[in-house]
Write an enzyme that holds these catalytic residues in place. Structure first.
Site, PDB file in Angstrom:
ATOM      1  N   ASP A 151       1.222  -1.366  -0.022  1.00 53.25           N
ATOM      2  CA  ASP A 151       0.041  -0.151   0.262  1.00 53.25           C
ATOM      3  C   ASP A 151       0.980   1.029   0.099  1.00 53.25           C
ATOM      4  O   ASP A 151       1.924   1.178   0.528  1.00 53.25           O
ATOM      5  CB  ASP A 151      -0.780  -0.028   1.189  1.00 53.25           C
ATOM      6  CG  ASP A 151      -2.206   0.899   1.260  1.00 53.25           C
ATOM      7  OD1 ASP A 151      -2.209   1.904   1.659  1.00 53.25           O
ATOM      8  OD2 ASP A 151      -2.982   0.267   1.047  1.00 53.25           O
TER       9      ASP A 151
ATOM     10  N   ASN B 148     -12.807  -3.979   2.151  1.00 51.24           N
ATOM     11  CA  ASN B 148     -14.363  -2.134   2.218  1.00 51.24           C
ATOM     12  C   ASN B 148     -14.755  -2.274   1.450  1.00 51.24           C
ATOM     13  O   ASN B 148     -14.669  -2.599  -0.147  1.00 51.24           O
ATOM     14  CB  ASN B 148     -13.289  -0.907   2.360  1.00 51.24           C
ATOM     15  CG  ASN B 148     -12.365  -0.757   3.318  1.00 51.24           C
ATOM     16  OD1 ASN B 148     -12.529  -1.241   4.571  1.00 51.24           O
ATOM     17  ND2 ASN B 148     -11.187   0.064   2.970  1.00 51.24           N
TER      18      ASN B 148
ATOM     19  N   VAL C   2     -10.801   2.850  -3.976  1.00 52.11           N
ATOM     20  CA  VAL C   2     -10.360   2.142  -5.131  1.00 52.11           C
ATOM     21  C   VAL C   2     -11.408   1.371  -5.577  1.00 52.11           C
ATOM     22  O   VAL C   2     -11.248   0.214  -4.787  1.00 52.11           O
ATOM     23  CB  VAL C   2      -8.710   1.440  -5.004  1.00 52.11           C
ATOM     24  CG1 VAL C   2      -9.092   1.094  -6.730  1.00 52.11           C
ATOM     25  CG2 VAL C   2      -8.096   2.957  -5.500  1.00 52.11           C
TER      26      VAL C   2
ATOM     27  N   HIS D   6     -10.009  -5.421  -3.130  1.00 56.18           N
ATOM     28  CA  HIS D   6      -9.191  -5.422  -2.703  1.00 56.18           C
ATOM     29  C   HIS D   6      -9.136  -6.101  -1.091  1.00 56.18           C
ATOM     30  O   HIS D   6      -9.968  -5.520  -0.432  1.00 56.18           O
ATOM     31  CB  HIS D   6      -7.939  -4.293  -3.180  1.00 56.18           C
ATOM     32  CG  HIS D   6      -7.865  -3.300  -3.078  1.00 56.18           C
ATOM     33  ND1 HIS D   6      -9.750  -2.528  -2.818  1.00 56.18           N
ATOM     34  CD2 HIS D   6      -8.142  -2.781  -1.589  1.00 56.18           C
ATOM     35  CE1 HIS D   6      -9.820  -1.483  -2.968  1.00 56.18           C
ATOM     36  NE2 HIS D   6      -8.549  -1.314  -1.051  1.00 56.18           N
TER      37      HIS D   6
ATOM     38  N   HIS E 284      -6.763  -5.916   2.429  1.00 52.76           N
ATOM     39  CA  HIS E 284      -5.290  -5.478   2.926  1.00 52.76           C
ATOM     40  C   HIS E 284      -5.427  -6.094   3.412  1.00 52.76           C
ATOM     41  O   HIS E 284      -6.254  -6.621   4.698  1.00 52.76           O
ATOM     42  CB  HIS E 284      -6.417  -4.083   3.275  1.00 52.76           C
ATOM     43  CG  HIS E 284      -7.000  -2.938   3.313  1.00 52.76           C
ATOM     44  ND1 HIS E 284      -5.812  -1.965   2.730  1.00 52.76           N
ATOM     45  CD2 HIS E 284      -7.847  -2.598   2.634  1.00 52.76           C
ATOM     46  CE1 HIS E 284      -6.280  -1.082   2.030  1.00 52.76           C
ATOM     47  NE2 HIS E 284      -8.019  -1.392   1.397  1.00 52.76           N
TER      48      HIS E 284
END
Length: 117
Positions: A32, A87, A96, A100, A102
């Site tokens: 990140d 998220n 974005v 994805h 994290h």
């Protein structure tokens, strides 16, 4: 499948540089750019899905989440512990809109409870 205006699709295509942690034919894991912990790695499917609710096939979700352990091993946090976050949409602060995961770790996380360490 790719979305032309998607930042993560461009990273997957190699059009935007990233610090790769892991890559295979289906996923890419990279650091990140604004880490929240000493380890903050993102894992994205190479196919574009806006978010986890975007009709992602079960096998794709399973593969994505099975990659989490590989990344935790590579980053050296598999045994000490890590947090996995996805998220979804704007209210959850998905910045974005490409699915994805994290993976965060590398230091103790504060639970908000001062009695816990």
């Amino acid at each position: 499948m790719r979305k032309e205006d998607c930042l993560f699709c461009k990273i997957v295509a190699g059009e935007i540089p990233s610090t790769k942690v892991y890559e295979d034919e289906r996923v890419l894991a990279f650091e990140d750019v604004s880490p929240q912990m000493p380890v903050h790695t993102l894992i994205v499917p190479k196919d574009h899905y806006d978010n986890i609710g975007d009709g992602v096939p079960d096998e794709e979700l399973g593969y994505l989440f099975n990659t989490v352990r590989k990344v935790a091993d590579i980053k050296g946090i598999a045994e000490s512990g890590y947090r996995v976050i996805v998220n979804t949409n704007n209210d959850a602060q998905q910045s974005v809109h490409h699915l994805h995961v994290h993976v965060l770790g590398g230091a103790p996380m504060n639970s908000g409870d001062p009695s816990r360490k």
